[in-house]
Design an enzyme around this catalytic site. Structure first.
Site, PDB file in Angstrom:
ATOM      1  N   HIS A   8     -27.942  23.175  48.558  1.00  0.00           N
ATOM      2  CA  HIS A   8     -27.123  23.036  47.351  1.00  0.00           C
ATOM      3  C   HIS A   8     -25.890  23.947  47.380  1.00  0.00           C
ATOM      4  CE1 HIS A   8     -26.147  22.415  43.141  1.00  0.00           C
ATOM      5  NE2 HIS A   8     -26.204  23.721  42.947  1.00  0.00           N
ATOM      6  N   LYS A  27     -23.413  34.250  33.336  1.00  0.00           N
ATOM      7  CA  LYS A  27     -24.033  32.965  33.013  1.00  0.00           C
ATOM      8  C   LYS A  27     -24.653  33.005  31.621  1.00  0.00           C
ATOM      9  CE  LYS A  27     -27.134  29.242  34.248  1.00  0.00           C
ATOM     10  NZ  LYS A  27     -28.165  28.659  35.104  1.00  0.00           N
ATOM     11  N   ARG A  69     -20.405  25.344  28.594  1.00  0.00           N
ATOM     12  CA  ARG A  69     -21.360  25.450  29.702  1.00  0.00           C
ATOM     13  C   ARG A  69     -20.936  24.586  30.897  1.00  0.00           C
ATOM     14  NH1 ARG A  69     -27.918  26.112  29.042  1.00  0.00           N
ATOM     15  NH2 ARG A  69     -28.366  26.264  31.244  1.00  0.00           N
ATOM     16  N   ARG A  96     -47.273  23.121  23.408  1.00  0.00           N
ATOM     17  CA  ARG A  96     -45.910  23.078  22.830  1.00  0.00           C
ATOM     18  C   ARG A  96     -45.113  24.357  23.034  1.00  0.00           C
ATOM     19  NH1 ARG A  96     -49.158  20.851  19.278  1.00  0.00           N
ATOM     20  NH2 ARG A  96     -49.158  18.582  19.258  1.00  0.00           N
ATOM     21  N   GLU A 134     -23.172  30.222  44.558  1.00  0.00           N
ATOM     22  CA  GLU A 134     -23.199  30.159  43.089  1.00  0.00           C
ATOM     23  C   GLU A 134     -22.598  31.428  42.470  1.00  0.00           C
ATOM     24  OE1 GLU A 134     -23.849  27.579  41.283  1.00  0.00           O
ATOM     25  OE2 GLU A 134     -25.301  26.324  42.355  1.00  0.00           O
ATOM     26  N   GLU A 142     -25.140  22.639  26.309  1.00  0.00           N
ATOM     27  CA  GLU A 142     -24.210  22.022  27.260  1.00  0.00           C
ATOM     28  C   GLU A 142     -23.271  20.999  26.643  1.00  0.00           C
ATOM     29  OE1 GLU A 142     -26.112  20.489  30.812  1.00  0.00           O
ATOM     30  OE2 GLU A 142     -24.632  21.561  31.987  1.00  0.00           O
ATOM     31  N   HIS A 196     -22.710  17.703  44.443  1.00  0.00           N
ATOM     32  CA  HIS A 196     -23.784  16.725  44.259  1.00  0.00           C
ATOM     33  C   HIS A 196     -23.554  15.480  45.109  1.00  0.00           C
ATOM     34  CE1 HIS A 196     -24.803  18.703  40.155  1.00  0.00           C
ATOM     35  NE2 HIS A 196     -25.595  19.165  41.109  1.00  0.00           N
ATOM     36  N   HIS A 218     -19.404  21.282  41.501  1.00  0.00           N
ATOM     37  CA  HIS A 218     -20.662  20.538  41.548  1.00  0.00           C
ATOM     38  C   HIS A 218     -20.515  19.025  41.607  1.00  0.00           C
ATOM     39  CE1 HIS A 218     -22.499  24.395  41.029  1.00  0.00           C
ATOM     40  NE2 HIS A 218     -23.721  23.887  40.957  1.00  0.00           N
ATOM     41  N   LYS A 266     -32.936  26.533  31.237  1.00  0.00           N
ATOM     42  CA  LYS A 266     -33.253  25.162  31.659  1.00  0.00           C
ATOM     43  C   LYS A 266     -34.487  25.180  32.556  1.00  0.00           C
ATOM     44  CE  LYS A 266     -28.720  22.953  32.028  1.00  0.00           C
ATOM     45  NZ  LYS A 266     -27.888  22.209  32.995  1.00  0.00           N
ATOM     46  N   ASN A 268     -20.260  23.977  36.136  1.00  0.00           N
ATOM     47  CA  ASN A 268     -20.318  22.885  37.108  1.00  0.00           C
ATOM     48  C   ASN A 268     -19.156  22.899  38.091  1.00  0.00           C
ATOM     49  OD1 ASN A 268     -22.717  21.738  36.184  1.00  0.00           O
ATOM     50  ND2 ASN A 268     -21.656  20.616  34.573  1.00  0.00           N
TER      51      ASN A 268
END
Ligand code: NAD
Ligand code: ZN
Length: 350
Positions: free
Chosen positions: A253, A215, A229, A109, A173, A225, A240, A236, A131, A233
């Site tokens: 990417h 960031k 946040r 955990r 980025e 998010e 994507h 993106h 993340k 994107n």
């Protein structure tokens, strides 16, 4: 003290980690490309600080980012007698840090982990913000957890073995983060493109620390998010769609995001939010960094139909409308909720 001497050093990882956790077994997760150059110094540093490092070397690439890899890591953790206090260390790009962080988030955990990113993308993006996760056959990053590393060590020297294409990939980025949050970062990039591309230690260090700080700031204000946040994107939605429409692989990417950044500025202009000068300026900085700015610059050109299909499926879409991150200027993002796939498609430079 020279800039190079002030850098975070992989050789200090053991000493730094011992500031957060007590010595014992450490699972060191890396991939074969990174291991070749950077595993030995890291392992010695851990051993010198009294840790017992056990390396696990993954096959390089996105295909390793699966639950079956994580299951193998659990086996290794059990095998080395890892308990609640034993750390995991991720040495590698975003693939390695995502897997290492997820294994650490879920073993017993949650145990501490440390990230030693070795790609620019890892340093400015993947290792920052907490993340972690893995892919499923059904989609990328569908399984994950929020679990921040206790420390991140970004040693610019490790970038010396990274391919120039992957350096540029990370710079996309960086430009994005500058555009949505940090005019100082954006200017730093513009004024020292050559230094960045040649991996000048102080240029890289500045850009990594400014990007990571920007960031972190955004994430801190919006851990889960819900709102702010989302500005991260920028570029993106288009990015994507390009990656998906080209089958995830031929277009990196950051390359897809670079075209997405130009698209976002064009969408902003079309809605009267930004001026044509901003488009020119953003395009210039991306071109100077060797990044693509139109579909024709990509290794594989995606079809409009394929991109439209993916835009329509975008997870940020609500009753047929897309949430779009736009810009009114450098450092001033604006989210609109009424975007359409057609509108985006129109704005992507051919
Ligand atoms: N968690 C997050 O917030 C977050 C954010 C952005 C991206 N990501 C994830 O990051 C991943 C992409 O990361 P990436 O671009 O770093 O890819 P990557 O980890 O696959 O690294 C790219 C390539 O460079 C090699 N490499 C890495 N460091 C090297 C070095 N110093 N010298 C020589 N070769 C080296 C790797 O073996 C690989 O072949 C994706 O899975 C993405 O989902 C996560
Ligand atoms: Zn991204």
């Amino acid at each position: 003290v020279s800039a190079a001497e002030q850098r975070e050093r992989l050789e200090d990882a053991g000493r730094i980690l011992s500031g957060s956790v007590s010595p014992g077994p450490v699972l060191v997760i890396t991939d074969a490309n990174v291991a070749l150059h950077w595993l030995a110094p890291l392992v010695s540093s851990l051993a010198e600080a009294g840790f017992e490092p056990s390396p696990e070397i993954l096959e390089p690439g996105e295909a390793s980012k699966t639950l079956s890899t994580v299951e193998r890591l659990y086996g290794r953790l059990a095998g080395i007698g890892a308990d609640r206090g034993s750390p995991v260390l991720g040495l590698g790009g975003g693939v390695v840090t995502d897997i290492a962080g997820f294994a650490a988030a879920t073993w017993m955990r949650g145990i501490p982990w440390m990230a030693a990113p070795t790609t620019l993308l890892g340093m400015v993006d993947a290792a920052i913000g907490g993340k972690t996760g893995v892919n499923l056959p059904e989609g990328k990053n569908l399984v994950g957890a929020f679990h921040s590393p206790v420390r991140v060590i970004s040693d610019p020297v490790t970038l010396s073995t990274l391919s120039p294409r992957h350096v540029r990939n990370g710079l996309a980025e960086v430009v994005k983060t500058g555009l949505v949050r940090s005019p100082a970062l954006y200017e730093r990039v513009r004024e020292d493109v050559d230094g960045l591309l040649s991996l000048d230690s102080s240029a890289v260090r500045d850009v990594v620390s400014l990007s990571a700080a920007a960031k972190r700031e955004v994430v801190l204000l919006d851990e889960r998010e819900a709102g702010l946040r989302r500005i991260l994107n920028l570029g993106h939605t288009t990015g994507h769609a390009i990656e998906a429409a080209t089958g995830y692989g031929p277009v990196l990417h950051g390359e897809a995001v670079a075209v997405g950044l130009v698209t976002a500025v064009r969408l902003s202009i079309a809605r009267g939010l930004a001026t044509a000068e901003l488009e020119e300026e953003v395009r210039d900085v991306l071109v100077s960094l060797g990044l693509p700015v139109r579909l024709g610059d990509l290794a594989v050109r995606p079809t409009r139909e394929a991109m439209l299909g993916h835009l329509a499926l975008d997870k940020k879409s609500r009753n047929g409308r897309l949430a779009l991150v736009l810009l009114t200027g450098v450092g001033t993002p604006k989210i609109v909720e009424d975007g359409t796939a057609e509108e985006v498609l129109q704005a992507i430079p051919a």
